[in-house]
Design a protein around this motif. Structure first.
Motif, PDB file in Angstrom:
ATOM      1  N   ASP A 107       0.746  -1.307  -0.049  1.00  0.00           N
ATOM      2  CA  ASP A 107       0.016   0.061  -0.048  1.00  0.00           C
ATOM      3  C   ASP A 107       1.088   1.388   0.074  1.00  0.00           C
ATOM      4  OD1 ASP A 107      -2.244  -1.566   0.003  1.00  0.00           O
ATOM      5  OD2 ASP A 107      -2.335  -1.876   2.293  1.00  0.00           O
ATOM      6  N   ILE A 108       2.036   1.331  -0.216  1.00  0.00           N
ATOM      7  CA  ILE A 108       2.792   2.461  -0.710  1.00  0.00           C
ATOM      8  C   ILE A 108       2.493   3.019  -1.516  1.00  0.00           C
ATOM      9  CG2 ILE A 108       5.040   3.165  -1.357  1.00  0.00           C
ATOM     10  CD1 ILE A 108       5.308   2.604   1.825  1.00  0.00           C
ATOM     11  N   PRO A 109       1.858   4.071  -1.865  1.00  0.00           N
ATOM     12  CA  PRO A 109       1.006   5.022  -2.990  1.00  0.00           C
ATOM     13  C   PRO A 109       2.239   5.064  -4.108  1.00  0.00           C
ATOM     14  CG  PRO A 109       0.769   5.946  -0.869  1.00  0.00           C
ATOM     15  CD  PRO A 109       1.519   4.989  -0.461  1.00  0.00           C
ATOM     16  N   PHE A 110       1.847   4.581  -5.285  1.00  0.00           N
ATOM     17  CA  PHE A 110       2.474   5.302  -6.392  1.00  0.00           C
ATOM     18  C   PHE A 110       3.875   4.381  -6.314  1.00  0.00           C
ATOM     19  CE2 PHE A 110      -0.199   8.726  -4.891  1.00  0.00           C
ATOM     20  CZ  PHE A 110      -1.161   8.643  -6.151  1.00  0.00           C
ATOM     21  N   ALA A 111       3.839   3.511  -5.999  1.00  0.00           N
ATOM     22  CA  ALA A 111       5.152   2.698  -6.004  1.00  0.00           C
ATOM     23  C   ALA A 111       5.332   1.960  -7.460  1.00  0.00           C
ATOM     24  CB  ALA A 111       5.277   1.511  -4.793  1.00  0.00           C
ATOM     25  N   PHE A 112       4.372   1.575  -7.952  1.00  0.00           N
ATOM     26  CA  PHE A 112       4.548   0.909  -9.237  1.00  0.00           C
ATOM     27  C   PHE A 112       4.139   1.820 -10.400  1.00  0.00           C
ATOM     28  CE2 PHE A 112       3.374  -2.659  -6.016  1.00  0.00           C
ATOM     29  CZ  PHE A 112       4.153  -3.556  -6.572  1.00  0.00           C
ATOM     30  N   PRO A 113       5.252   1.764 -11.296  1.00  0.00           N
ATOM     31  CA  PRO A 113       5.078   2.860 -12.439  1.00  0.00           C
ATOM     32  C   PRO A 113       4.099   2.322 -13.470  1.00  0.00           C
ATOM     33  CG  PRO A 113       7.228   1.532 -12.468  1.00  0.00           C
ATOM     34  CD  PRO A 113       6.615   1.123 -11.282  1.00  0.00           C
ATOM     35  N   ASN A 114       3.981   1.325 -13.502  1.00  0.00           N
ATOM     36  CA  ASN A 114       3.137   1.059 -14.781  1.00  0.00           C
ATOM     37  C   ASN A 114       2.597  -0.758 -14.459  1.00  0.00           C
ATOM     38  OD1 ASN A 114       4.908  -1.035 -16.118  1.00  0.00           O
ATOM     39  ND2 ASN A 114       6.211   1.098 -16.495  1.00  0.00           N
ATOM     40  N   ILE A 115       1.427  -1.190 -15.210  1.00  0.00           N
ATOM     41  CA  ILE A 115       1.034  -2.579 -14.866  1.00  0.00           C
ATOM     42  C   ILE A 115       1.971  -3.708 -15.286  1.00  0.00           C
ATOM     43  CG2 ILE A 115      -0.237  -2.707 -17.201  1.00  0.00           C
ATOM     44  CD1 ILE A 115      -1.476  -3.866 -13.707  1.00  0.00           C
ATOM     45  N   GLY A 116       2.840  -3.155 -16.215  1.00  0.00           N
ATOM     46  CA  GLY A 116       3.801  -4.346 -16.827  1.00  0.00           C
ATOM     47  C   GLY A 116       4.614  -4.602 -15.747  1.00  0.00           C
ATOM     48  N   VAL A 117       5.235  -3.723 -14.729  1.00  0.00           N
ATOM     49  CA  VAL A 117       6.206  -3.698 -13.600  1.00  0.00           C
ATOM     50  C   VAL A 117       5.277  -4.576 -12.652  1.00  0.00           C
ATOM     51  CG1 VAL A 117       7.437  -2.928 -11.822  1.00  0.00           C
ATOM     52  CG2 VAL A 117       7.770  -2.290 -14.141  1.00  0.00           C
ATOM     53  N   MET A 334      10.320  -5.576  -2.152  1.00  0.00           N
ATOM     54  CA  MET A 334       9.449  -5.262  -3.065  1.00  0.00           C
ATOM     55  C   MET A 334       9.974  -3.925  -3.986  1.00  0.00           C
ATOM     56  SD  MET A 334       5.377  -4.074  -2.671  1.00  0.00           S
ATOM     57  CE  MET A 334       5.654  -2.564  -2.323  1.00  0.00           C
ATOM     58  N   MET A 335      10.455  -2.920  -3.250  1.00  0.00           N
ATOM     59  CA  MET A 335      10.898  -1.634  -4.055  1.00  0.00           C
ATOM     60  C   MET A 335      12.183  -2.146  -4.833  1.00  0.00           C
ATOM     61  SD  MET A 335       8.644   0.478  -3.064  1.00  0.00           S
ATOM     62  CE  MET A 335       9.130   1.634  -3.815  1.00  0.00           C
ATOM     63  N   GLU A 336      12.919  -2.945  -4.445  1.00  0.00           N
ATOM     64  CA  GLU A 336      14.140  -3.330  -5.182  1.00  0.00           C
ATOM     65  C   GLU A 336      13.756  -4.240  -6.366  1.00  0.00           C
ATOM     66  OE1 GLU A 336      16.722  -5.509  -2.614  1.00  0.00           O
ATOM     67  OE2 GLU A 336      17.398  -3.682  -1.351  1.00  0.00           O
ATOM     68  N   ASN A 342      11.502  -2.482 -13.730  1.00  0.00           N
ATOM     69  CA  ASN A 342      11.265  -1.156 -14.453  1.00  0.00           C
ATOM     70  C   ASN A 342      12.451  -1.014 -15.276  1.00  0.00           C
ATOM     71  OD1 ASN A 342       9.708   0.932 -15.155  1.00  0.00           O
ATOM     72  ND2 ASN A 342      10.941   2.141 -13.738  1.00  0.00           N
ATOM     73  N   ALA A 343      13.774  -1.399 -14.848  1.00  0.00           N
ATOM     74  CA  ALA A 343      15.003  -1.207 -15.826  1.00  0.00           C
ATOM     75  C   ALA A 343      14.789  -1.949 -16.693  1.00  0.00           C
ATOM     76  CB  ALA A 343      16.334  -1.435 -14.827  1.00  0.00           C
ATOM     77  N   LYS A 344      14.173  -3.123 -16.952  1.00  0.00           N
ATOM     78  CA  LYS A 344      14.268  -3.865 -18.180  1.00  0.00           C
ATOM     79  C   LYS A 344      13.454  -3.323 -19.430  1.00  0.00           C
ATOM     80  CE  LYS A 344      14.343  -8.311 -15.311  1.00  0.00           C
ATOM     81  NZ  LYS A 344      13.670  -9.527 -14.974  1.00  0.00           N
TER      82      LYS A 344
END
Length: 345
Positions: A107-117, A334-336, A342-344
């Motif tokens: 529930d960290i808001p806005f942690a995921f940049p997109n649905i692919g990640v 999770m953040m790592e 995301n780097a992929k």
């Protein structure tokens, strides 16, 4: 001593279902959503799982499906699975939270940049998912069969006005899951969190007990929340897991061959559910349909940054206070994992 709440009709259904066929093994599988394969991600998952298990066991194993929360509320069914009254359930993070509070790290808001990640990270076989499911199994005694997102990124709906800025959240009564992290996020944005069980949401919105709620777009669509909500604001602020579990003793009682069958069938079914969520989001059962009945707006990236700045510190602090070093270890993992995936791209 816990008392497991099971309605008379649900109990009768379980008993009759157990007598309906002469299979050697019965798996009763519960979920909260519509049963149609093309109606919800868990509908797709359970349909695929049932077909694969029954056909590949030549009918030795039957899978009985209990959709739409027929056996009770989310946490109640998890109780039933833990007690061995029901073999398996697909549950929300809110339902799992009483048994595994660290699910709140999502529930960290806005942690995921997109649905692919998000799709790569929220998977039981990802680097993060392996650690997450191992910890959940250790703390709950349940066997994890699948891990996926709950239908996509969350959006806000409400009956008052469009949400375009943080200031628009002020004073809105927003239904949340029974998760302290969700409550902290809404409070930090100036809203009033109203933790309610899923079964109570539609009525609460209809009667004005709550002004709004947050859920993935497909969930908003297939539960007809557009009938009681006027505004839909796309914020993509959080994405939470659906966790598919099984009674661990039941799984252990299966032969190695049947354990293998159940495991790979669950993997295939989880992939089907993840794909169905993407289809529903883009189809006439998702955002296109809601745009015909609701006023829809997409919050700008500049305003999203302000939302994140307001909400992230409060939720991170709560995670550290509530879950301690172990929770922060999971959060950092999770953040790592998010950064690596995301780097992929």
């Amino acid at each position: 001593m816990k008392l497991w709440k099971l309605s008379a009709s649900a109990l009768a259904g379980l008993c009759l279902a157990g007598q309906a066929f002469a299979a050697d093994i019965t798996i009763r599988l519960s979920h909260l959503n519509p049963e149609e394969a093309f109606g919800s991600h868990s509908g797709a998952m359970t349909t695929v799982f049932k077909s694969l298990v029954e056909s590949n066991s030549n009918g030795r194993i039957e899978v009985l499906l209990f959709p739409n929360g027929q056996l009770g509320k989310d946490a109640e069914v998890i109780d039933q699975v833990r007690a061995g009254l029901v073999e398996s359930t697909i549950s929300s993070s809110g339902g799992m939270a009483p048994y595994f509070p660290a699910v709140g790290i999502f529930d960290i808001p806005f942690a995921f940049p997109n649905i692919g990640v998000a799709s790569q990270v929220i998977d039981k076989d990802s680097s993060f998912g392996t650690a997450f499911t191992a910890d959940l199994e250790d703390k709950t005694g349940l066997k994890v069969l699948g891990l996926l997102d709950s239908g996509g990124f969350f959006a806000f709906t409400n009956s008052k006005h469009p949400i375009e800025t943080v200031e628009d959240m002020k004073g809105l009564g927003i239904r949340t899951m029974t998760l302290p992290t969700h409550e902290a996020m809404i409070t930090s944005l100036g809203g009033k969190p109203l933790p309610l069980a899923w079964a109570e949401v539609y009525t609460a919105l209809q009667t004005g007990v709550a002004d709004g709620q947050m859920n993935p777009v497909p969930t908003i669509a297939f539960t007809n929340l557009d009938e009681v909500q006027k505004y839909l604001s796309i914020t993509n602020h959080i994405i939470t897991p659906y966790i598919w579990t099984m009674n661990a003793d039941f799984f252990a009682s299966l032969s190695p061959e049947d354990q293998y069958l159940v495991s790979w069938a669950a993997d295939v079914a989880t992939d089907a559910g993840r794909s169905m969520s993407r289809v529903l989001e883009a189809s006439d059962k998702g955002l296109p349909a809601l745009m015909e009945t609701m006023e829809v707006n997409v919050v700008s990236s500049e305003e999203i940054a302000k939302f994140a700045a307001a909400a992230q510190p409060a939720v991170r602090e709560l995670i550290e206070q509530s879950y301690g070093e172990e929770g922060m270890t999971l959060l950092n993992a999770m953040m790592e994992s998010i950064a690596a995936e995301n780097a992929k791209f």
